[in-house]
Design a protein around this motif. Structure first.
Motif, PDB file in Angstrom:
ATOM      1  N   ILE A   3       0.827  -1.207   0.000  1.00  0.00           N
ATOM      2  CA  ILE A   3       0.000   0.000   0.000  1.00  0.00           C
ATOM      3  C   ILE A   3       0.863   1.261   0.000  1.00  0.00           C
ATOM      4  O   ILE A   3       0.882   2.014  -0.970  1.00  0.00           O
ATOM      5  CB  ILE A   3      -0.985   0.001   1.191  1.00  0.00           C
ATOM      6  CG1 ILE A   3      -2.006  -1.141   1.007  1.00  0.00           C
ATOM      7  CG2 ILE A   3      -1.701   1.361   1.305  1.00  0.00           C
ATOM      8  CD1 ILE A   3      -2.983  -1.298   2.153  1.00  0.00           C
ATOM      9  N   ASP A   4       1.577   1.498   1.083  1.00  0.00           N
ATOM     10  CA  ASP A   4       2.309   2.759   1.246  1.00  0.00           C
ATOM     11  C   ASP A   4       3.488   2.862   0.289  1.00  0.00           C
ATOM     12  O   ASP A   4       4.363   1.987   0.265  1.00  0.00           O
ATOM     13  CB  ASP A   4       2.772   2.907   2.700  1.00  0.00           C
ATOM     14  CG  ASP A   4       1.586   3.052   3.632  1.00  0.00           C
ATOM     15  OD1 ASP A   4       0.862   4.048   3.482  1.00  0.00           O
ATOM     16  OD2 ASP A   4       1.373   2.156   4.464  1.00  0.00           O
ATOM     17  N   GLY A   5       3.466   3.924  -0.525  1.00  0.00           N
ATOM     18  CA  GLY A   5       4.514   4.139  -1.503  1.00  0.00           C
ATOM     19  C   GLY A   5       4.323   3.327  -2.777  1.00  0.00           C
ATOM     20  O   GLY A   5       5.154   3.392  -3.675  1.00  0.00           O
TER      21      GLY A   5
ATOM     22  N   ASP B 157      -2.814   5.711 -11.472  1.00  0.00           N
ATOM     23  CA  ASP B 157      -2.470   4.588 -12.333  1.00  0.00           C
ATOM     24  C   ASP B 157      -2.556   3.265 -11.573  1.00  0.00           C
ATOM     25  O   ASP B 157      -2.900   2.234 -12.146  1.00  0.00           O
ATOM     26  CB  ASP B 157      -1.095   4.771 -12.986  1.00  0.00           C
ATOM     27  CG  ASP B 157       0.023   5.092 -12.002  1.00  0.00           C
ATOM     28  OD1 ASP B 157      -0.253   5.562 -10.886  1.00  0.00           O
ATOM     29  OD2 ASP B 157       1.199   4.883 -12.377  1.00  0.00           O
ATOM     30  N   ALA B 158      -2.302   3.277 -10.274  1.00  0.00           N
ATOM     31  CA  ALA B 158      -2.439   2.068  -9.459  1.00  0.00           C
ATOM     32  C   ALA B 158      -3.904   1.665  -9.369  1.00  0.00           C
ATOM     33  O   ALA B 158      -4.248   0.493  -9.559  1.00  0.00           O
ATOM     34  CB  ALA B 158      -1.860   2.286  -8.070  1.00  0.00           C
ATOM     35  N   LEU B 159      -4.776   2.618  -9.101  1.00  0.00           N
ATOM     36  CA  LEU B 159      -6.208   2.349  -9.010  1.00  0.00           C
ATOM     37  C   LEU B 159      -6.723   1.754 -10.321  1.00  0.00           C
ATOM     38  O   LEU B 159      -7.390   0.719 -10.331  1.00  0.00           O
ATOM     39  CB  LEU B 159      -6.967   3.630  -8.666  1.00  0.00           C
ATOM     40  CG  LEU B 159      -8.487   3.542  -8.640  1.00  0.00           C
ATOM     41  CD1 LEU B 159      -8.974   2.573  -7.581  1.00  0.00           C
ATOM     42  CD2 LEU B 159      -9.093   4.927  -8.434  1.00  0.00           C
ATOM     43  N   LYS B 160      -6.379   2.383 -11.414  1.00  0.00           N
ATOM     44  CA  LYS B 160      -6.840   1.924 -12.728  1.00  0.00           C
ATOM     45  C   LYS B 160      -6.328   0.514 -13.046  1.00  0.00           C
ATOM     46  O   LYS B 160      -7.090  -0.358 -13.463  1.00  0.00           O
ATOM     47  CB  LYS B 160      -6.367   2.907 -13.805  1.00  0.00           C
ATOM     48  CG  LYS B 160      -6.752   2.536 -15.201  1.00  0.00           C
ATOM     49  CD  LYS B 160      -6.208   3.538 -16.200  1.00  0.00           C
ATOM     50  CE  LYS B 160      -6.450   3.082 -17.627  1.00  0.00           C
ATOM     51  NZ  LYS B 160      -5.801   3.941 -18.599  1.00  0.00           N
ATOM     52  N   THR B 161      -5.044   0.283 -12.832  1.00  0.00           N
ATOM     53  CA  THR B 161      -4.448  -1.010 -13.166  1.00  0.00           C
ATOM     54  C   THR B 161      -4.972  -2.125 -12.265  1.00  0.00           C
ATOM     55  O   THR B 161      -5.352  -3.201 -12.747  1.00  0.00           O
ATOM     56  CB  THR B 161      -2.915  -0.932 -13.079  1.00  0.00           C
ATOM     57  OG1 THR B 161      -2.457   0.086 -13.975  1.00  0.00           O
ATOM     58  CG2 THR B 161      -2.265  -2.254 -13.457  1.00  0.00           C
TER      59      THR B 161
ATOM     60  N   ALA C 246       8.108 -11.439  -8.453  1.00  0.00           N
ATOM     61  CA  ALA C 246       8.151 -10.169  -7.738  1.00  0.00           C
ATOM     62  C   ALA C 246       8.359  -9.037  -8.726  1.00  0.00           C
ATOM     63  O   ALA C 246       9.144  -9.148  -9.659  1.00  0.00           O
ATOM     64  CB  ALA C 246       9.272 -10.182  -6.708  1.00  0.00           C
ATOM     65  N   THR C 247       7.634  -7.961  -8.519  1.00  0.00           N
ATOM     66  CA  THR C 247       7.777  -6.770  -9.336  1.00  0.00           C
ATOM     67  C   THR C 247       7.945  -5.593  -8.396  1.00  0.00           C
ATOM     68  O   THR C 247       7.074  -5.340  -7.561  1.00  0.00           O
ATOM     69  CB  THR C 247       6.530  -6.567 -10.228  1.00  0.00           C
ATOM     70  OG1 THR C 247       6.341  -7.744 -11.014  1.00  0.00           O
ATOM     71  CG2 THR C 247       6.695  -5.356 -11.123  1.00  0.00           C
ATOM     72  N   ARG C 248       9.045  -4.895  -8.539  1.00  0.00           N
ATOM     73  CA  ARG C 248       9.284  -3.745  -7.681  1.00  0.00           C
ATOM     74  C   ARG C 248       8.606  -2.526  -8.280  1.00  0.00           C
ATOM     75  O   ARG C 248       8.823  -2.187  -9.443  1.00  0.00           O
ATOM     76  CB  ARG C 248      10.788  -3.484  -7.543  1.00  0.00           C
ATOM     77  CG  ARG C 248      11.066  -2.336  -6.608  1.00  0.00           C
ATOM     78  CD  ARG C 248      12.542  -2.154  -6.405  1.00  0.00           C
ATOM     79  NE  ARG C 248      12.768  -1.105  -5.427  1.00  0.00           N
ATOM     80  CZ  ARG C 248      13.957  -0.671  -5.104  1.00  0.00           C
ATOM     81  NH1 ARG C 248      15.027  -1.198  -5.662  1.00  0.00           N
ATOM     82  NH2 ARG C 248      14.090   0.296  -4.216  1.00  0.00           N
ATOM     83  N   TYR C 249       7.783  -1.866  -7.461  1.00  0.00           N
ATOM     84  CA  TYR C 249       7.139  -0.631  -7.900  1.00  0.00           C
ATOM     85  C   TYR C 249       8.199   0.451  -7.964  1.00  0.00           C
ATOM     86  O   TYR C 249       8.961   0.659  -7.026  1.00  0.00           O
ATOM     87  CB  TYR C 249       6.023  -0.216  -6.932  1.00  0.00           C
ATOM     88  CG  TYR C 249       5.393   1.093  -7.317  1.00  0.00           C
ATOM     89  CD1 TYR C 249       4.512   1.163  -8.383  1.00  0.00           C
ATOM     90  CD2 TYR C 249       5.722   2.259  -6.651  1.00  0.00           C
ATOM     91  CE1 TYR C 249       3.951   2.372  -8.759  1.00  0.00           C
ATOM     92  CE2 TYR C 249       5.164   3.468  -7.009  1.00  0.00           C
ATOM     93  CZ  TYR C 249       4.278   3.510  -8.062  1.00  0.00           C
ATOM     94  OH  TYR C 249       3.728   4.705  -8.432  1.00  0.00           O
ATOM     95  N   ASN C 250       8.258   1.132  -9.106  1.00  0.00           N
ATOM     96  CA  ASN C 250       9.296   2.136  -9.307  1.00  0.00           C
ATOM     97  C   ASN C 250       8.717   3.422  -9.876  1.00  0.00           C
ATOM     98  O   ASN C 250       9.295   4.021 -10.774  1.00  0.00           O
ATOM     99  CB  ASN C 250      10.387   1.563 -10.217  1.00  0.00           C
ATOM    100  CG  ASN C 250      11.710   2.265 -10.047  1.00  0.00           C
ATOM    101  OD1 ASN C 250      11.915   3.008  -9.088  1.00  0.00           O
ATOM    102  ND2 ASN C 250      12.620   2.032 -10.977  1.00  0.00           N
TER     103      ASN C 250
END
Length: 148
Positions: free
Chosen positions: A35-37, A59-63, A122-126
């Motif tokens: 969630i955070d970040g 973009d997080a909400l949409k995806t 794993a996918t790092r959010y960047n």
């Protein structure tokens, strides 16, 4: 896929009279999303009053909602504590996130290395939430004695 459909899919499985772990159908992913970040401002647990007003990453909400509509399972996996659950659920619902559940108390500190008997990716959010793409990378694995 709604919560009832997910529960049915993950219902107890038997093989030769013994319980086994359920396996999702091909093409269905079980997303664990921080969630955070990752979907909003990075709010530390020490400042819970900010959690209710965190800025959402559109973009997080949409995806994530797209993945939910495609039939994937969406769980939030957060370092927030159980004391933060109600505020977090209210925030997620107010912003329109579609999800199946939330797991609180993820260890803090990052640099995660997940070991599991199931396939883990794993996918790092960047900084940008998009559909995922294929990319070749080097990873650490257990030495199985086979070397290329």
């Amino acid at each position: 896929m709604n919560e009832k459909e997910v529960e049915k899919l993950l219902h107890e499985k038997l093989e030769d009279g013994e319980h086994i772990s359920p396996i999702l159908p091909k093409g269905i992913k079980n997303y664990l999303i921080d969630i955070d970040g990752t979907i909003c401002d990075d709010i530390p647990n020490e400042e819970p009053e900010r959690m209710a007003t965190a800025n959402v990453y559109p973009d997080a909400l949409k995806t994530l909602n797209k993945w939910y509509e495609e039939g994937h399972i969406i769980y939030f996996f957060t370092s927030r504590t159980e004391d933060h659950r109600k505020t977090t659920e209210d925030w997620l619902n107010r912003h329109g996130f579609k999800y199946h559940g939330m797991i609180m108390g993820k260890p803090r500190g990052g640099n995660y290395h997940w070991v599991d008997n199931h396939l883990v990716k794993a996918t790092r959010y960047n900084g940008k939430f998009t559909d995922l793409i294929e990319k070749e990378v080097t990873i650490q694995v257990f030495d199985d004695g086979k070397h290329d």
